[in-house]
Design an enzyme around this catalytic site. Sequence first.
Site, PDB file in Angstrom:
ATOM      1  CG  HIS A   1     -13.780  -0.203  -3.442  1.00 55.88           C
ATOM      2  ND1 HIS A   1     -13.848  -0.706  -4.567  1.00 55.88           N
ATOM      3  CD2 HIS A   1     -15.249  -0.434  -3.077  1.00 55.88           C
ATOM      4  CE1 HIS A   1     -14.588  -1.811  -4.716  1.00 55.88           C
ATOM      5  NE2 HIS A   1     -15.681  -1.789  -3.678  1.00 55.88           N
TER       6      HIS A   1
ATOM      7  CE1 TYR B   1      -4.035  -0.776  -0.282  1.00 54.45           C
ATOM      8  CE2 TYR B   1      -3.646  -2.848   0.593  1.00 54.45           C
ATOM      9  CZ  TYR B   1      -4.738  -2.078  -0.632  1.00 54.45           C
ATOM     10  OH  TYR B   1      -5.112  -2.822  -0.545  1.00 54.45           O
TER      11      TYR B   1
ATOM     12  CG  ASP C   1     -11.106  -5.152 -22.360  1.00 55.79           C
ATOM     13  OD1 ASP C   1     -11.039  -5.776 -24.232  1.00 55.79           O
ATOM     14  OD2 ASP C   1     -10.133  -5.602 -21.747  1.00 55.79           O
TER      15      ASP C   1
HETATM   16  P1  OAD Z   1     -10.147  -3.514 -12.666  1.00 59.82           P
HETATM   17  O1  OAD Z   1      -9.073  -3.906 -12.596  1.00 59.82           O
HETATM   18  O2  OAD Z   1     -11.106  -5.042 -12.492  1.00 59.82           O
HETATM   19  O3  OAD Z   1     -11.772  -3.142 -13.940  1.00 59.82           O
HETATM   20  C1  OAD Z   1     -10.686  -2.321 -15.016  1.00 59.82           C
HETATM   21  C2  OAD Z   1     -11.352  -2.758 -16.122  1.00 59.82           C
HETATM   22  O4  OAD Z   1     -10.894  -0.940 -17.091  1.00 59.82           O
HETATM   23  C3  OAD Z   1     -11.622  -3.209 -17.562  1.00 59.82           C
HETATM   24  O5  OAD Z   1     -12.588  -3.324 -17.679  1.00 59.82           O
HETATM   25  C4  OAD Z   1     -10.653  -3.032 -18.324  1.00 59.82           C
HETATM   26  O6  OAD Z   1     -10.953  -2.876 -19.163  1.00 59.82           O
HETATM   27  C5  OAD Z   1     -10.949  -1.867 -18.124  1.00 59.82           C
HETATM   28  N1  OAD Z   1     -10.258  -0.075 -18.900  1.00 59.82           N
HETATM   29  C6  OAD Z   1      -8.549  -0.956 -19.205  1.00 59.82           C
HETATM   30  N2  OAD Z   1      -8.125   0.422 -19.805  1.00 59.82           N
HETATM   31  C7  OAD Z   1      -8.811   1.538 -19.728  1.00 59.82           C
HETATM   32  C8  OAD Z   1      -9.502   2.588 -20.105  1.00 59.82           C
HETATM   33  N3  OAD Z   1      -7.771   3.567 -20.566  1.00 59.82           N
HETATM   34  N4  OAD Z   1     -10.118   3.780 -20.612  1.00 59.82           N
HETATM   35  C9  OAD Z   1     -11.392   3.353 -19.649  1.00 59.82           C
HETATM   36  N5  OAD Z   1     -11.687   1.736 -19.637  1.00 59.82           N
HETATM   37  C10 OAD Z   1     -10.023   0.667 -19.250  1.00 59.82           C
HETATM   38  O7  OAD Z   1     -11.249  -2.603 -12.071  1.00 59.82           O
HETATM   39  P2  OAD Z   1     -12.243  -2.218 -11.292  1.00 59.82           P
HETATM   40  O8  OAD Z   1     -13.331  -2.958 -12.580  1.00 59.82           O
HETATM   41  O9  OAD Z   1     -12.149  -0.673 -11.185  1.00 59.82           O
HETATM   42  O10 OAD Z   1     -11.751  -3.684  -4.880  1.00 59.82           O
HETATM   43  O11 OAD Z   1     -12.275  -3.162 -10.014  1.00 59.82           O
HETATM   44  C11 OAD Z   1     -13.356  -3.050  -9.107  1.00 59.82           C
HETATM   45  C12 OAD Z   1     -12.938  -2.920  -7.709  1.00 59.82           C
HETATM   46  O12 OAD Z   1     -12.425  -4.375  -7.942  1.00 59.82           O
HETATM   47  C13 OAD Z   1     -11.593  -2.352  -7.595  1.00 59.82           C
HETATM   48  O13 OAD Z   1     -12.018  -0.876  -6.582  1.00 59.82           O
HETATM   49  C14 OAD Z   1     -10.940  -2.808  -6.873  1.00 59.82           C
HETATM   50  C15 OAD Z   1     -10.735  -4.434  -7.242  1.00 59.82           C
HETATM   51  O14 OAD Z   1     -10.660  -5.625  -6.051  1.00 59.82           O
HETATM   52  C16 OAD Z   1     -11.081  -3.153  -4.086  1.00 59.82           C
HETATM   53  O15 OAD Z   1      -9.535  -3.009  -3.742  1.00 59.82           O
HETATM   54  C17 OAD Z   1     -11.714  -3.384  -2.864  1.00 59.82           C
END
Ligand code: OAD
Length: 248
Positions: free
Chosen positions: A121, A68, A217
């Site tokens: 979060h 972290y 995606d």
């Molecule tokens: P993820 O890392 O799971 O997903 C990221 C998303 O961003 C994916 O669907 C990619 O396709 C998309 N992506 C990548 N590059 C991008 C760009 N330039 N513009 C737009 N989209 C793009 O992240 P989150 O969905 O935010 O929780 O994850 C949710 C939670 O899962 C996080 O807050 C964290 C994690 O576990 C905790 O830490 C509690």
Amino acid sequence: MEAVLADAAAKLATARSIVVLSGAGTSKASGIATFREAQTGLWSRFDPAELASEAGFRRNPARVWQWYQNRREQAANAHPNAAHRALVDLDQLSGKSVTIITQNVDGLHQAAGSRRVVEYHGNLHENRCINCERRYEESTTATYTPPKCPTCNEWIRPGVVWFGEAIAPAVLRASAAALSAADMLLSVGTAALVYPAADMINQALRQGTPVLEINPDQTPFTEACHWAIRGEAELVLPRLIEALAKQS
Ligand code: OAD
């Protein structure tokens, strides 16, 4: 893409209350890795249960604390990108109110100037005692090993939400209020796999609020959304604002 952009912009032109559910993809162009990418993602080398759960922290406090500290350093050196800025531009248009419910803990929406940000979060820059929950500012815990709470001698932990933990009641209330009043939901840069955050998309769809997804995606909600634009948030959002300007 042009036709979809124009159609979504036409709806955005009439929307007054806009909610944005933002995820890690929104910060990617700021140099902050997303979670699920196979090679470079934040979870790629370690098991999320070991780094982002209280049980993992208790098993190895130093490892989790250092991870972290590293993420904090990364966030502190990052700057808002065109996606964050486009959402500020949207909020500044007359008659519009934008609430950003972000799963990101990096503070970049606020750094860009967004006024209504719900940190679903938590925030990377806050800490609290694992026992008495007393809060500690980052400046008082800038240590290599995890500090102990001076009051109860228990570990101080990052103030973010970990797996298996409840979302703060005030955060749930603020999100629910914004969502129930929303004329449009933008789901930006989230894989929509983590609950209860992803359930806000379901709720919007259930209550008939139009949903625009912006993501390079597919997600589990792509088919159900009113519009899905395949592309990076930092490219698509500025173009959406341009298309919106053409509406008036
Ligand atoms: P993820 O890392 O799971 O997903 C990221 C998303 O961003 C994916 O669907 C990619 O396709 C998309 N992506 C990548 N590059 C991008 C760009 N330039 N513009 C737009 N989209 C793009 O992240 P989150 O969905 O935010 O929780 O994850 C949710 C939670 O899962 C996080 O807050 C964290 C994690 O576990 C905790 O830490 C509690």
